[in-house]
Write a protein that holds these residues in place. Structure first.
Motif, PDB file in Angstrom:
ATOM      1  N   GLY A  32      38.712  19.964   5.226  1.00  0.00           N
ATOM      2  CA  GLY A  32      37.590  20.853   5.505  1.00  0.00           C
ATOM      3  C   GLY A  32      36.225  20.194   5.423  1.00  0.00           C
ATOM      4  N   TRP A  33      36.169  18.954   4.988  1.00  0.00           N
ATOM      5  CA  TRP A  33      34.904  18.229   4.867  1.00  0.00           C
ATOM      6  C   TRP A  33      34.768  17.251   6.020  1.00  0.00           C
ATOM      7  N   ILE A  34      33.530  16.813   6.266  1.00  0.00           N
ATOM      8  CA  ILE A  34      33.293  15.712   7.193  1.00  0.00           C
ATOM      9  C   ILE A  34      32.627  14.592   6.408  1.00  0.00           C
ATOM     10  N   LYS A  35      32.758  13.381   6.920  1.00  0.00           N
ATOM     11  CA  LYS A  35      32.115  12.236   6.286  1.00  0.00           C
ATOM     12  C   LYS A  35      31.187  11.579   7.293  1.00  0.00           C
ATOM     13  N   LEU A  84      19.860   6.594   5.526  1.00  0.00           N
ATOM     14  CA  LEU A  84      20.393   7.835   4.962  1.00  0.00           C
ATOM     15  C   LEU A  84      19.538   9.024   5.393  1.00  0.00           C
ATOM     16  N   ARG A  85      18.217   8.868   5.351  1.00  0.00           N
ATOM     17  CA  ARG A  85      17.331   9.962   5.765  1.00  0.00           C
ATOM     18  C   ARG A  85      17.589  10.359   7.219  1.00  0.00           C
ATOM     19  N   GLU A  86      17.788   9.362   8.080  1.00  0.00           N
ATOM     20  CA  GLU A  86      18.077   9.644   9.488  1.00  0.00           C
ATOM     21  C   GLU A  86      19.406  10.394   9.629  1.00  0.00           C
ATOM     22  N   ALA A  87      20.420   9.980   8.857  1.00  0.00           N
ATOM     23  CA  ALA A  87      21.721  10.654   8.922  1.00  0.00           C
ATOM     24  C   ALA A  87      21.612  12.101   8.465  1.00  0.00           C
ATOM     25  N   LEU A  88      20.917  12.326   7.367  1.00  0.00           N
ATOM     26  CA  LEU A  88      20.736  13.693   6.857  1.00  0.00           C
ATOM     27  C   LEU A  88      20.007  14.565   7.879  1.00  0.00           C
ATOM     28  N   SER A  89      18.929  14.040   8.425  1.00  0.00           N
ATOM     29  CA  SER A  89      18.142  14.803   9.413  1.00  0.00           C
ATOM     30  C   SER A  89      18.938  15.085  10.668  1.00  0.00           C
ATOM     31  N   TRP A  90      19.774  14.147  11.056  1.00  0.00           N
ATOM     32  CA  TRP A  90      20.574  14.269  12.263  1.00  0.00           C
ATOM     33  C   TRP A  90      21.676  15.314  12.110  1.00  0.00           C
ATOM     34  N   ILE A  91      22.329  15.360  10.952  1.00  0.00           N
ATOM     35  CA  ILE A  91      23.453  16.277  10.738  1.00  0.00           C
ATOM     36  C   ILE A  91      22.982  17.698  10.404  1.00  0.00           C
ATOM     37  N   MET A  92      21.875  17.832   9.688  1.00  0.00           N
ATOM     38  CA  MET A  92      21.445  19.134   9.168  1.00  0.00           C
ATOM     39  C   MET A  92      21.403  20.255  10.210  1.00  0.00           C
ATOM     40  N   PRO A  93      20.866  20.056  11.413  1.00  0.00           N
ATOM     41  CA  PRO A  93      20.861  21.169  12.378  1.00  0.00           C
ATOM     42  C   PRO A  93      22.257  21.536  12.875  1.00  0.00           C
ATOM     43  N   LYS A  96      25.754  22.265   7.751  1.00  0.00           N
ATOM     44  CA  LYS A  96      25.083  22.246   6.456  1.00  0.00           C
ATOM     45  C   LYS A  96      26.025  22.433   5.280  1.00  0.00           C
ATOM     46  N   THR A  97      27.312  22.340   5.510  1.00  0.00           N
ATOM     47  CA  THR A  97      28.250  22.532   4.412  1.00  0.00           C
ATOM     48  C   THR A  97      29.385  21.515   4.485  1.00  0.00           C
ATOM     49  N   LYS A  98      29.885  21.164   3.319  1.00  0.00           N
ATOM     50  CA  LYS A  98      31.023  20.247   3.172  1.00  0.00           C
ATOM     51  C   LYS A  98      30.796  18.930   3.916  1.00  0.00           C
ATOM     52  N   CYS A  99      29.697  18.270   3.569  1.00  0.00           N
ATOM     53  CA  CYS A  99      29.341  16.981   4.159  1.00  0.00           C
ATOM     54  C   CYS A  99      29.287  15.915   3.070  1.00  0.00           C
ATOM     55  N   ILE A 132      18.359  17.318   1.566  1.00  0.00           N
ATOM     56  CA  ILE A 132      19.618  17.725   0.922  1.00  0.00           C
ATOM     57  C   ILE A 132      19.542  19.171   0.430  1.00  0.00           C
ATOM     58  N   LYS A 133      18.379  19.624   0.037  1.00  0.00           N
ATOM     59  CA  LYS A 133      18.214  21.005  -0.439  1.00  0.00           C
ATOM     60  C   LYS A 133      18.608  22.030   0.628  1.00  0.00           C
ATOM     61  N   HIS A 134      18.626  21.631   1.893  1.00  0.00           N
ATOM     62  CA  HIS A 134      18.973  22.542   2.979  1.00  0.00           C
ATOM     63  C   HIS A 134      20.482  22.622   3.225  1.00  0.00           C
ATOM     64  N   PHE A 135      21.259  21.830   2.525  1.00  0.00           N
ATOM     65  CA  PHE A 135      22.713  21.843   2.652  1.00  0.00           C
ATOM     66  C   PHE A 135      23.307  22.726   1.564  1.00  0.00           C
ATOM     67  N   ASP A 136      24.444  23.356   1.872  1.00  0.00           N
ATOM     68  CA  ASP A 136      25.147  24.164   0.878  1.00  0.00           C
ATOM     69  C   ASP A 136      26.041  23.290  -0.010  1.00  0.00           C
ATOM     70  N   GLU A 137      26.841  22.464   0.600  1.00  0.00           N
ATOM     71  CA  GLU A 137      27.729  21.562  -0.137  1.00  0.00           C
ATOM     72  C   GLU A 137      27.547  20.174   0.450  1.00  0.00           C
ATOM     73  N   VAL A 138      27.057  19.254  -0.367  1.00  0.00           N
ATOM     74  CA  VAL A 138      26.811  17.899   0.110  1.00  0.00           C
ATOM     75  C   VAL A 138      27.008  16.917  -1.043  1.00  0.00           C
ATOM     76  N   LEU A 139      27.561  15.769  -0.708  1.00  0.00           N
ATOM     77  CA  LEU A 139      27.712  14.678  -1.655  1.00  0.00           C
ATOM     78  C   LEU A 139      27.116  13.429  -1.012  1.00  0.00           C
ATOM     79  N   VAL A 140      26.501  12.596  -1.821  1.00  0.00           N
ATOM     80  CA  VAL A 140      26.008  11.308  -1.355  1.00  0.00           C
ATOM     81  C   VAL A 140      26.680  10.259  -2.220  1.00  0.00           C
ATOM     82  N   GLY A 141      27.431   9.360  -1.561  1.00  0.00           N
ATOM     83  CA  GLY A 141      28.199   8.385  -2.316  1.00  0.00           C
ATOM     84  C   GLY A 141      28.079   6.988  -1.742  1.00  0.00           C
TER      85      GLY A 141
END
Length: 145
Positions: A32-35, A84-93, A96-99, A132-141
């Motif tokens: 259910g998650w994407i990477k 990382l900032r570019e990836a977050l900005s690109w995926i957010m629209p 926003k969940t399980k990323c 990241i505050k705009h995501f419901d479920e997010v991990l950064v690893g």
């Protein structure tokens, strides 16, 4: 990029895609998650940063990819934070969940998951934290290569 992706899929089918000489390679996310993997490159003295991002689902299937060239002179840690900032900005629209966002720069992962500072690097990290505050479920690893 597509040719490399197809090659990795063929290697996975042949059983070559999980361990190579004891080095950990890409692992799929939980069900259910994407990477989203991001990376950046800068050449000292050059006036640009090259950024690449790829998103895959919980079966390892390709979802989408992005590359960008950003103008400016940056240190490697700043370039990785920009990636990382570019990836977050690109995926957010799009989602926003399980990323799970992975990069190969420990200092970026540690900064996003913890401390603060007042350098240009930390300004980029603060941008990441705000996104990241705009995501419901997010991990950064950290991606181990």
């Amino acid at each position: 990029m597509i040719a490399d992706w197809n090659k990795s899929r063929e290697e996975k089918s042949a059983g070559l895609g999980h361990q190579t000489n004891g080095i950990r390679v890409w692992c799929k996310p939980p069900d259910g998650w994407i990477k989203i993997n991001s990376d950046a490159a800068c050449i000292p003295g050059a006036s640009q940063v090259d950024v690449g991002c790829i998103a895959r689902d919980d079966c390892g299937r390709f979802l989408r990819a992005k590359t960008a060239v950003l103008q400016g002179q940056f240190q490697p840690r700043e370039a990785e934070a920009i990636g990382l900032r570019e990836a977050l900005s690109w995926i957010m629209p799009w989602r926003k969940t399980k990323c799970i966002f992975e990069c190969d720069a420990k200092m970026v992962v540690d900064a996003v998951n913890g401390g603060s500072g007042n350098s240009y690097f930390h300004m980029i990290i603060d941008d990441c934290k705000d996104i990241i505050k705009h995501f419901d479920e997010v991990l950064v690893g950290l991606r181990i290569i």
